[in-house]
Design a protein around this motif. Structure first.
Motif, short mmCIF file in Angstrom:
data_model
loop_
_atom_site.label_atom_id
_atom_site.label_comp_id
_atom_site.label_asym_id
_atom_site.label_seq_id
_atom_site.Cartn_x
_atom_site.Cartn_y
_atom_site.Cartn_z
N GLY A 1 54.69 38.54 31.21
CA GLY A 1 53.84 37.43 30.76
C GLY A 1 53.89 36.24 31.69
N THR A 2 54.28 36.47 32.96
CA THR A 2 54.37 35.31 33.86
C THR A 2 53.14 35.23 34.75
OG1 THR A 2 55.64 36.69 35.35
CG2 THR A 2 56.86 35.16 33.99
N LYS A 3 52.73 34.01 34.99
CA LYS A 3 51.60 33.77 35.89
C LYS A 3 52.17 33.68 37.29
CE LYS A 3 49.72 29.60 36.07
NZ LYS A 3 48.93 28.45 35.70
N ILE A 4 51.65 34.48 38.22
CA ILE A 4 52.17 34.41 39.59
C ILE A 4 51.40 33.39 40.39
CG2 ILE A 4 52.49 35.72 41.70
CD1 ILE A 4 52.74 38.16 40.10
N ALA A 5 50.08 33.45 40.29
CA ALA A 5 49.29 32.57 41.15
C ALA A 5 47.98 32.28 40.46
CB ALA A 5 49.02 33.24 42.49
N SER A 6 47.41 31.13 40.78
CA SER A 6 46.15 30.79 40.17
C SER A 6 45.41 29.86 41.12
CB SER A 6 46.40 30.08 38.84
OG SER A 6 45.19 29.89 38.19
N ARG A 7 44.10 30.01 41.19
CA ARG A 7 43.36 29.15 42.10
C ARG A 7 41.89 29.12 41.70
NH1 ARG A 7 42.72 29.86 48.57
NH2 ARG A 7 41.01 28.41 48.75
N ALA A 8 41.23 28.02 41.97
CA ALA A 8 39.79 27.95 41.70
C ALA A 8 39.10 29.02 42.54
CB ALA A 8 39.28 26.57 42.07
N GLY A 9 38.27 29.82 41.90
CA GLY A 9 37.68 30.95 42.61
C GLY A 9 36.45 30.58 43.40
N HIS A 10 35.50 29.92 42.74
CA HIS A 10 34.25 29.59 43.41
C HIS A 10 33.54 28.59 42.52
CE1 HIS A 10 31.24 30.28 46.43
NE2 HIS A 10 30.30 30.42 45.51
N ASN A 11 32.61 27.83 43.08
CA ASN A 11 31.95 26.85 42.22
C ASN A 11 30.83 27.47 41.40
OD1 ASN A 11 30.18 27.32 44.24
ND2 ASN A 11 30.33 25.30 45.16
N GLN A 12 30.47 28.72 41.70
CA GLN A 12 29.49 29.38 40.86
C GLN A 12 30.10 30.61 40.23
OE1 GLN A 12 26.37 29.23 43.98
NE2 GLN A 12 25.04 28.72 42.28
N ARG A 13 29.37 31.17 39.29
CA ARG A 13 29.90 32.24 38.45
C ARG A 13 30.42 33.42 39.28
NH1 ARG A 13 28.83 34.87 33.33
NH2 ARG A 13 30.33 36.56 33.47
N ILE A 14 31.61 33.87 38.93
CA ILE A 14 32.14 35.11 39.51
C ILE A 14 31.89 36.20 38.47
CG2 ILE A 14 34.24 36.33 40.21
CD1 ILE A 14 35.37 33.72 41.17
N PHE A 15 31.26 37.29 38.89
CA PHE A 15 30.97 38.34 37.92
C PHE A 15 32.12 39.35 37.82
CE2 PHE A 15 26.39 37.28 38.86
CZ PHE A 15 26.20 36.66 37.65
N VAL A 16 32.63 39.73 38.96
CA VAL A 16 33.68 40.75 38.95
C VAL A 16 34.71 40.41 40.01
CG1 VAL A 16 34.18 43.20 39.22
CG2 VAL A 16 31.98 42.50 38.32
N ALA A 17 35.97 40.65 39.70
CA ALA A 17 37.00 40.60 40.75
C ALA A 17 37.85 41.83 40.54
CB ALA A 17 37.84 39.33 40.62
N GLU A 18 38.10 42.56 41.63
CA GLU A 18 38.87 43.80 41.49
C GLU A 18 39.87 43.93 42.61
OE1 GLU A 18 36.99 47.70 40.98
OE2 GLU A 18 35.57 46.71 39.63
N PHE A 19 41.08 44.40 42.22
CA PHE A 19 42.08 44.74 43.22
C PHE A 19 41.61 45.93 44.04
CE2 PHE A 19 45.44 42.47 40.82
CZ PHE A 19 46.11 41.91 41.89
N ARG A 20 42.00 45.97 45.31
CA ARG A 20 41.79 47.19 46.08
C ARG A 20 42.64 48.27 45.44
NH1 ARG A 20 39.06 46.41 50.54
NH2 ARG A 20 39.26 48.59 50.98
N PRO A 21 42.12 49.48 45.31
CA PRO A 21 42.87 50.51 44.56
C PRO A 21 44.20 50.88 45.22
CG PRO A 21 40.67 51.30 45.19
CD PRO A 21 40.80 49.93 45.75
#
Length: 1989
Positions: free
Chosen positions: A1503-1523
């Motif tokens: 339950g720990t947060k490792i990192a966080s950052r503003a993603g973009h000023n407009q809507r992000i639809f999907v973010a995915e890890f490289r498999p």
């Protein structure tokens, strides 16, 4: 004067009288060593009753108010009050801090509790939300936090028998918490009927989920789970304040003064009434109790501690007492005995023995006591009272001598005269009365000179004078005994005062800080013999000064312990002790005085440990006798590194300016230039303000920094490699012990520290978030795992990091003064040193904090400024270099000796295997032996010693040395002048790198035909540099003045240089000797240029706005150009040498004719046609595009055009070097930009052949050489340029679905508002009119008719007990994507709708549900790692990110058994729109809907947060890890794609680069998939798929679909990729395609749904099958081989679904929705049987009583009747223009009633055939119709309307029925009304904004279900006329349940949703049925029901 230094004596706390019983509870315990631990004021006390000894813990800075004992009973946690309160965990044996927990709570810490094994600690804050916080206290890390309650919480405890469960209680509540992931989720205790809802004060947990709690009324409440099961009444007669559990049972203590012992099952054992014992008194109240074996400890409200031995329970032993509540002001000491007397507002006077540490007498008075005095013979004790009286007692037996009341206001001070004859009494009414002692206290005189209340009095030794202080700070003198004021200063001069307790007066000037005039010093007392003065102030601080101290701001030692005001302080009669008393903490502190002579033996007491600086032995004011600072250090301490604009601010600034400039950018902008540049070599090294920043790497390269660049220099090849991750000045650098990694810290608003690899030059970790403005020192630990850093914020915070994880381990405020160096102890990783201005501090880690101790100098020296430090050979030894040239040798924290090492400051030290090396300002490197006994060798840095291979020239002998490092047989030396030298052990010195010295560098010129350039700087040098491979400085010449510009003549022989004093000179370009010089101007020469060709003329521009033109041959001035309004910045000649182009500071572009200098006006069109010899102008049309969006903040300082006139290079104030295509017309041209310089780039120049670009940094003094890479020539390497500022303004494409998804705003359930715009007063708020004919109670009238016709008359009626979720028809595809997945090898599918996760079995259609979400789910993903099989993560909508239960959260759960594994409450306000697991399955990525679209990475199991950052000023639809990765992921959204890397705790992103593909533009990206070798595929809004290699676009798959590509899926098995899009079905195309791994070939699949366009929102691939989710809420399985489609799930496309009806006899139901369809569903077969497309939105639907016809009402006012058998239209009619809201067949099938939103009900007679003529209608309906019901006999119709009124009409006449009695007699065929007295109870208290929308009474007539705007389905009994009736509630829908019905036979309840357009079927469980179902395990026991009162 001596007062400049603190006194050499010391105070040691010896005893504290008192115990904090008021406003605190549960704060008294036995430790394992049988000592007693408690607290008073700001001190933790450990008292040993056996030895009668106290130990003190003094790590707090304010009142302690809570305490918890670790289960092993050695460690203690205490919490304090304050603005930034913290928790200390400390050892009760050694009283040392183990851990500090801080930075979370505000106001204070109210409760603390350890869990069973003592690993975790829970704390509750005093803030408005009463935050509850769980800590891993050893690591000082917060694990979880949640708002506790709206009101105070009094107690909290871990459930010791269930893991991860807690209980808290407080004002009118008790809450049961479960901790999962980082989420603390509360459930409120249900009081029910068992007990009253009341305040719970304390609690204890027991086995079997039992909790015992003590209530305010003295009852004990017993809870099982969350329900109150019984009460033990009258356990105490008043509130139970404390409950303590031990092995034998429980002890409780209450306000009634009783202690009760209970056994383990809470059966009473015994009662001890303390009021009845011999020590007892009326009003005794127990605040804390602790039971251990046969001993019981009791703490009382009045600050006593009792110890009771169980078998002698009537003889409690009083082991501590203190004053009770009320302020404590009075203090006096006995003149001859070691006694102290105190008196308080609790009206008691107490005498304490200072030797025995005990209370020896106590007497209660009538009034609160404010002051006390003992006569010189020790016989009389005078007490001044608050009411203006004073009393005199005999000390012997406390009998009264006299009681006198002459005043009305409080007596604040009284004193006996030294001869014992008078008593002076000072009152708050500004007077002092003098009384004669022998005359039975007759009044002798009165002093009335003061205008304010009297604060202090002192007698002269001869008893003839009195001095007073008053509240105005005035000091007055009176003659005694008459009281005449003395105004003659001379008369007073010789007076000797018997005591000194006044706060104003010459002798005590020094106690006041220099610039303060506040009267916050309450008391002083002088010790004439020891020449010390003790003071007490409002901040809880006791200070020792020298006496007398005459100058303001004297030095002192300070001691803390008291909390707030220390009201009084006195020396004991023999000056052995100091007694101080606290006002609010009403405690008495006794301090032992240790005079100077004893200090030598008592070294162990010197530096107290401190958390704040509060115990610092030195004072706050600066030492005045310290030598002046060295000039260099002085300069350095004045650097602030603050910026007007930080790079972090740029994105926001851009946004702001973009808003303003929406209109301006219409023109299509030029593309970016094809060329790019690459940093090649940097001349410079940052030595002028940084130290120890130069090292050898593992392989012998040299690493250092300059500007914003980390440089790795290879001295064999003379090449450099660069780390370009920073975006502003690097200020410090440290190397890992293995010499392969480097840490660098930079300037910034939130400055970052980068740890990077010197081989690969890749960042390994980026640390941010703890410092401000900049990081000025870093150091690695010896094991390389930790990193310490120091910031340049005001408190110079020190942070200890675990840098690989990126975690902050500990943080502390370093010092008010600047810190220069931090060093970690090589032997103990928890220890470190910091050194800086006037201090050196030794720190050790304690949990989340650091405890610092100042170095103790003793008599050996003074606190010098330290510039460097190293550790020696043991963990105790340390060495520091001072600003005076000494080396200090430290053992532990003590200075052992000092050694003179250099003249001037010692700037750098380095430890070797067998010795040390130091370097100083004197330019000498010294080698020492291992104990600094002797200097073995010195090397002076001199020109004479320079070896022939040097890359340059030494500017001066003995430059100041700022960095030293050893390795590879050499000593590496960095100097203040920016040189790096290598000293061979045998003596020769090689110069490797050099740059300009301090001062800005502006002048730059490149040679006309050689690869060399010249620079001139404010450091008064002119230098020539070789740009060819030898990279060295060829020549240097010192100038009289600094210069700003230079220029080579066209033949390259002469060099002109403009100086800052207005003169310029021409020098020989080879020898740099003067040819000629002129001095015509006063101001800086800003630009200088030879005319082209033969170089006949020289143009010289200056800051006084003129340009002089000189003839070079005749050396005469031939012309002056006038007309500029501001200083000249740039000058260029045209190719003929006839015209000058000039830029000025006022942004003018002017033209002058040479040689006379006549001003010309040239139209801008012509300017382009003129052929210029050079172009360095920044103005004009040709370079309009180089000015950035934020042009107001930044200036473009320089530009230069290549000779082929293709590329324009610019430099600006933010340190960016940019390349534009020339001409750069149109605003905001596109560019490539490069960061390397830190702030201003002052000049840029291309070399003669354009092969290199040379740039100059102003403040960073560096000369950077870049190679130009032509368009064709591109090595494939990561390009470090960023694309243009304004992301292309071209629009990213349009699609209605995308726009809808982007703009949708998700409401959270708790805030949902009504779906129908009703008006009026809600039913439960309406006034009831009394009905006229209330029937008499006993009546012979016939029994009342049934309310409702019931159809199962034969059976016995049983109410429905429960509803269990059984089926959900629908899938959320409208606005969510990638949310359908296979599980269990394709047997099951998992998806979501509303707030439910659904596991659907493909073969049987059965469903099981995950129902823990409390609001709509927006995204879902499945963990693909084999270790985490069937693990699903879902993210939901939420409100604010306040960590409460309505905050957005992510649940990770097991899809098979529905167990929640972790809940992550997140900071994404509004909701979570995308989740993705990493390759190992351990990390989870989430994206928020907040305005910043935050991206967060979690370690979900902890339950720990490792990192966080503003993603973009407009809507992000999907973010995915490289498999295949745990650190790389890609985000796509509106007009962007970003490639992210997780480094430590930081997220680094690169924008996708489009420039490599012709005419590519950034579109809105919707989906992402991955291929091998770092390929990424993104689906776009136009239907193309972009293919990226790393972050560079390499090709486009055009029109992969004809519409937007919404979904992409990467199959891990074989790498094939599925895409889904929006497409019209055609022969060759299809909305789903399967591609090979490279996206080159594909196979299309058509979905046979019969839709005009298919819109796919989710795809997933299993074994031979593709799973597709569509926008139309269908889930379809497509076979890969035969392309066959199998529809698994159906649903309505668009909601709300308003129409719902169940079949009269079978388990079918019909639904009608806004999507224009009516659908028939079969509950038994779990599927949709049929659907009819109506072409218009349908609003309502109804079966005829036989089930053979269906009537459908439409939104457009039409209604249709269908025959069920053939689905043919029987008839249709449109009599209304607005929506039909309800339609009903009468029970006899004769009439049809049609209700509409036109406030009407129309009647049609069906027997007249399908013509459907209206036969009549109801008149006077006040609002729109909601529901209608026919009576059983078809004669009446009840109508509920939109104004909360229910009406009854006759059928078919339409006449209203008004007679209440007649209405009551009607029996209804159905009841679906939400209005009426019978259903008053369904309206809840929370319906201010939201309504109940629908209701339905069961066919049995005794149960009622409702649906409301919160998405709840509720089950009531029918009828329910009382308000707020009891009910059960069931979640499952999103906000708005629009309709609800029982099926025939009441077997199921069907509900329809508004927002979620889905149908939910509950199975209804009758009373008996439920129990055996439970045993059979069919119903999950967590059925979401809660009973509510």
């Amino acid at each position: 004067m001596a007062a400049r230094s603190a006194p050499n004596c010391h105070l040691r706390l010896e005893w504290v009288y008192g115990y904090r019983g008021h406003q605190c509870r549960n704060n008294l315990y036995y430790t394992a060593a049988k000592e007693i631990v408690y607290f008073v004021a700001g001190v933790g006390v450990v008292y040993s009753p056996r030895e009668h000894r106290q130990k003190f813990y003094r790590g707090h800075s304010d009142d302690i108010i809570s305490l918890a004992l670790h289960p092993e009973r050695v460690l203690v946690a205490t919490g304090q009050v304050g603005k930034e309160p913290y928790i200390c965990v400390w050892d009760s044996y050694t009283v040392q801090t183990i851990s500090v927990l801080k930075d979370v709570h505000t106001h204070g810490i109210a409760c603390l509790a350890f869990d069973l094994d003592g690993q975790r600690l829970v704390s509750v804050g005093l803030d408005s939300k009463n935050a509850v916080c769980v800590w891993d206290w050893k690591r000082g890390k917060m694990l979880s936090m949640a708002p506790g309650h709206t009101d105070r919480i009094f107690d909290i405890s871990w459930d010791l028998y269930q893991p991860n469960k807690l209980v808290s209680c407080g004002v009118k509540h008790i809450k049961f918490w479960s901790l999962c992931g980082n989420a603390l989720t509360p459930k409120r205790g249900v009081f029910g009927k068992t007990g009253d809802l009341q305040t719970i004060l304390c609690l204890a947990c027991a086995r079997d989920e039992l909790t015992y709690s003590g209530a305010l009324n003295g009852d004990i409440y017993v809870w099982k789970g969350i329900n109150l099961i019984r009460t033990i009444q009258g356990a105490h007669t008043a509130g139970i304040f404390s409950m303590n559990a031990c092995e034998e049972g429980f002890a409780t203590g209450g306000r009634d003064g009783c202690i009760r012992l209970w056994d383990l099952t809470f059966k009473p054992i015994t009662v001890i009434d303390l009021r009845e014992t011999d020590q007892g008194y009326k009003g005794l109240s127990v605040r804390s109790v602790c039971w251990r074996g046969d001993h019981i400890l009791v703490g009382t409200q009045d600050s006593e501690i009792f110890e009771i031995v169980v078998h002698e329970r009537n003889k409690p032993f009083l082991i501590m007492q203190g004053h009770c509540e009320g302020e404590l002001w009075a203090l006096a000491v006995h003149p001859t005995k070691p006694l102290a007397v105190t008196g308080s507002d609790d009206r008691s006077v107490r005498i304490w023995s200072l030797v025995d540490h005990a209370l020896i007498a106590r007497c209660n008075m009538e009034e609160p006591i404010r002051c006390a005095a003992v006569n010189v013979d020790g016989i009389h004790l005078a007490l001044g009272m608050k009411d203006g009286s004073f009393t005199v007692l005999r000390v012997r037996d406390m009998t009264e001598v006299v009681h006198i009341k002459d005043r009305k206001e409080a007596i604040h001070e009284l004193k006996y005269s030294p001869d014992g004859t008078y008593l002076a009494v000072g009152c708050n009414d500004s007077s002092v009365d003098i009384y004669g002692v022998a005359q039975r206290y007759k009044k002798m005189g009165e002093c009335v000179g003061s205008l304010s209340f009297i604060t202090h009095l002192d007698w002269s030794s001869d008893s003839r004078y009195l001095q007073t202080n008053d509240g105005n700070g005035k000091r007055l003198f009176y003659r005694m005994p008459g009281g005449k004021e003395v105004t003659n200063k001379e008369e007073i001069k010789g007076v000797h005062w018997a005591s000194w307790t006044c706060v104003s007066g010459l002798e005590v000037n020094g106690i006041w800080p220099k610039y303060s005039d506040i009267n916050d010093i309450n008391s002083v007392d002088g010790n004439y013999i020891g020449q010390v003065l003790v003071t007490a102030d409002d901040y809880g601080i006791i200070k020792l000064f020298r006496y007398p101290c005459l100058r303001k701001g004297a030095k002192f030692k300070k001691y803390i312990g008291h909390s707030a005001h220390v009201t009084n302080v006195r020396w004991s009669h023999d000056y052995q002790w100091v007694i101080s008393i606290g006002g609010a903490d009403h405690s008495v502190f006794q301090w032992k005085f240790i005079p100077e002579r004893k200090l030598k033996d008592a070294l162990h007491i010197a530096p107290q440990e401190s958390l704040a600086d509060s115990n610092s032995d030195e004072s706050d004011s600066d030492l005045s006798d310290v030598p002046e600072l060295d000039s260099e250090i002085e300069q350095e301490t004045q650097l602030t590194y603050r910026r007007q604009v930080y790079k972090e601010d740029l994105p926001q600034l851009k946004e702001q300016y973009k808003e303003k400039q929406k209109s301006g950018t219409s023109k299509r902008r030029e593309r970016t230039p094809g060329n790019s540049i690459r940093l090649h070599f940097v001349h410079g090294y940052r030595g002028y303000d940084c130290r120890s920043n130069l090292f050898y790497t593992q392989i012998g390269e040299i690493v250092y920094h300059v500007a914003a660049v980390g440089v790795i220099y290879n001295r064999q090849q003379n090449t450099q490699r660069f780390y370009l991750g920073h975006d502003d000045d690097i200020l410090c650098l440290a190397i890992h012990p293995l010499k392969d990694y480097v840490a660098t810290g930079q300037v910034g608003r939130d400055p970052s520290i980068h740890i990077w690899d010197t081989e690969t030059i890749k960042p390994l970790s980026v640390l941010k978030g703890c410092h401000q403005y900049g990081v000025c020192a870093v150091d690695f630990s010896a094991d390389g795992k930790r990193l310490a850093s120091v910031g340049i914020d005001d408190s110079h915070s020190i942070v200890l990091w675990d840098w690989k994880k990126g975690e902050k381990l500990s943080i502390a405020r370093g010092s008010k003064d600047k810190i220069f160096v931090v060093k970690m102890n090589p032997y103990v990783p928890d220890k470190l040193i910091t050194a800086g201005i006037k201090h050196v501090k030794f720190w050790r880690r304690a949990g989340g904090g650091l405890i610092g101790r100042k170095g103790y100098v003793g008599t050996l020296g003074k606190n010098d400024t330290m510039m460097c430090a190293v550790y020696g050979w043991t963990e105790e030894m340390a060495f520091s270099g001072t600003s005076t040239g000494d080396v200090c040798i430290w053992r532990d924290v003590f200075l052992v000796k000092t050694v003179k090492a250099h003249d001037g400051p010692v700037f750098s030290m380095h430890a070797l295997e067998k010795g040390f090396v130091t370097g100083g300002k004197d330019g000498v490197v010294a080698l020492w032996d291992d104990s600094f006994e002797r200097c073995l060798k010195t090397y002076a840095i001199k020109r004479a010693a320079l070896a022939p291979g040097s890359k340059g020239l030494l500017l001066e002998d003995n430059p100041s040395i700022r960095a030293i490092s050893l390795g590879h047989g050499h000593i590496l030396v960095g100097t203040k002048n920016g040189e790096i030298l290598e000293v061979d052990k045998s003596g020769p010195i090689t110069l490797l790198v050099q740059g300009h010295m301090e001062g800005e560098v502006w002048g730059l010129a490149t040679h006309p035909y050689l690869p060399i350039c010249a620079t001139v700087s404010d450091d008064k040098t002119l230098r020539i540099w070789d740009l060819s491979p030898s990279h060295c400085m060829l020549a240097v010449r010192k100038l009289k003045k600094g210069g700003r510009c230079c220029c080579f003549s066209p033949d390259g022989k002469a060099l002109a240089v403009g100086l800052n004093d207005g003169s310029f000179l021409m020098a020989n370009a080879d020898t740099l000797e003067d040819l000629v010089s002129f001095h015509h101007r006063k101001d800086i020469i800003s630009d200088i240029r030879f005319s082209p060709g033969s170089g006949k003329y020289l143009a010289v521009a200056s800051h006084d706005s003129f340009i002089d033109i000189y003839n070079v041959m005749s050396s005469k001035r031939v012309g002056i150009c006038k007309g500029a309004t501001s200083y000249i910045t740039h000058v260029d000649w045209d190719i003929r040498g006839k015209l000058l182009q000039v830029n000025t500071g006022a942004k003018e572009q002017l033209f002058f004719e040479a040689p006379r200098g006549k001003k010309q006006t040239i139209p801008s069109v012509e300017v382009e046609k003129i052929c210029w010899a050079s172009w360095t102008s920044v103005l004009g049309l040709c370079c309009e595009g180089i000015w950035p969006v934020i042009g107001e903040v930044t200036d473009i300082t320089a530009s230069c055009l290549t000779s082929d006139k293709m590329v324009l290079a610019t430099g600006d104030d933010l340190g960016f070097v940019k390349l534009f295509r020339y001409p750069a017309k149109g605003k905001f041209g596109k560019f490539k930009r490069y960061v390397a310089h830190s702030t201003h780039v002052t000049n840029v120049r291309w070399t003669y052949d354009d092969s290199m670009l040379v740039t100059l940094g102003g403040a960073d003094m560096s000369l950077m050489v870049w190679t130009n890479e032509m368009e064709g020539y591109r090595e494939k390497r990561p390009c470090d340029s960023e694309e243009s500022d304004t992301d292309s303004e071209e629009d990213g494409g349009y699609d209605s679905d995308v726009t809808r998804e982007n703009e949708i705003s998700y409401t959270i359930r708790a805030l949902s508002t009504n779906i129908r715009p009703m008006f009026g007063v809600k039913p439960h708020l309406q006034q009831k009119e009394p009905s006229v004919d209330e029937r008499p109670p006993v009546s012979r009238a016939p029994p009342r008719p049934e309310k409702l016709q019931t159809n199962n008359v034969g059976k016995k009626k049983r109410p429905i007990e429960d509803l269990v979720l059984e089926l959900v028809f629908g899938y959320r595809g409208r606005d969510c994507r990638n949310n359908v997945h296979y599980l269990n090898d394709g047997d099951d599918i998992i998806y979501h709708t509303a707030s439910v996760g659904i596991l659907h079995n493909v073969a049987t259609g059965t469903q099981s549900f995950y129902q823990e979400h409390n609001d709509d789910i927006l995204c879902l993903t499945v963990n693909q790692h084999p270790k985490f099989i069937n693990i699903v993560a879902t993210g939901q909508v939420g409100d604010l990110a306040d960590m409460s239960a309505t905050a957005p959260s992510i649940h990770i759960w097991d899809a098979v058994n529905k167990q929640t594994l972790s809940i992550l409450r997140c900071y994404h306000s509004k909701g979570v729109c995308s989740v993705s697991f990493s390759a190992t399955g351990k990390l989870l990525l989430s994206v928020g809907l907040d305005p910043e679209h935050t991206i967060t990475i979690w370690r979900w199991q902890e339950g720990t947060k490792i990192a966080s950052r503003a993603g973009h000023n407009q809507r992000i639809f999907v973010a995915e890890f490289r498999p295949d990765s745990d650190s790389q992921f890609v985000s796509v959204g509106v007009k962007h794609v970003k490639f992210w890397t997780l480094a430590g705790r930081a997220l680094l992103s690169k924008k996708g680069l489009l420039s490599t593909v012709e005419d590519a533009r950034m579109q809105t990206m919707l989906a992402v998939a991955f291929g091998a070798n770092n390929l990424t595929f993104t689906g776009t809004i136009s239907g193309d798929v972009c293919v990226w290699k790393e972050h560079v676009l390499c090709r486009i798959v055009a029109r992969a679909h004809s519409g937007p590509v919404f979904a992409m899926y990467t199959t891990l098995r074989d790498g094939l990729i599925v895409t889904g899009g929006k497409e019209r079905p055609s022969k060759e195309g299809g909305a789903v395609k399967l591609w090979d791994q490279e996206l080159r070939r594909c196979r299309a699949f058509r979905l046979e749904t019969g839709q005009v366009t298919d819109c796919v929102r989710s795809v997933c691939r299993g074994k031979g099958k593709i799973l597709v989710g569509t926008r139309n809420a269908e889930i379809i399985e497509v076979g890969e081989k035969n392309a066959a489609c199998n529809i698994l799930v159906n649903g309505h496309v668009d909601g709300p679904i308003w129409g719902l009806v169940t079949h009269p006899s079978r388990d079918f139901f019909l639904s009608a929705a806004e999507d224009g369809t009516v659908r028939l569903w079969d509950i038994a077969d779990k599927k949709m049987l049929n659907k009819v497309n109506l072409g218009h939105a349908a609003r309502t639907v109804c079966y005829s009583p036989e089930g053979d016809m269906v009537a459908i009402g439409m939104k457009n006012g039409e209604f249709i009747i269908l025959l069920v058998s053939s689905l043919k239209i029987w008839g249709k009619k449109r009599d209304r223009r607005c929506a039909i809201h309800d339609i009903r067949f009468s029970p006899d099938s004769r009439f049809l009633a049609v209700g509409s939103s036109e406030n009407s009900v129309d009647f049609y007679d069906l027997t007249l055939g399908p013509t459907l003529n209206r036969i009549s209608y109801c008149r006077d309906i006040p609002s729109f119709v909601i529901q209608m019901d026919f009576s059983a006999d078809s004669r009446y119709l009840q109508v509920s309307t939109g104004c909360y009124k229910r009406h009854v009409y006759e059928v078919p006449s339409g006449k209203p029925v008004t007679d209440q009695a007649a209405m009551d007699r009607i029996t209804w065929a159905t009841w679906t009304s939400i209005l009426g007295d019978e259903v008053m109870g369904i309206w809840s208290r929370h319906t201010e904004k939201a309504n109940v929308n629908c209701a339905c009474v069961s066919h049995s007539g005794i149960s009622l279900v409702t649906g409301d705007d919160f998405g709840m389905v509720k089950l009531f009994d029918f009828p329910c006329p009382e308000k707020f009736a009891k009910h059960k509630r069931f979640l499952g829908h999103s906000p708005h349940v629009t309709n609800i019905r029982f099926t025939s036979g009441d077997r199921h309840v069907v509900s329809a949703g508004g927002d979620d357009c889905r149908l939910v079927t509950f199975s209804a469980q009758e009373k008996q049925a439920i129990s055996h179902l439970l045993q059979g395990g069919l119903i999950p026991t967590t059925v979401l029901s809660q009973q509510h009162s």
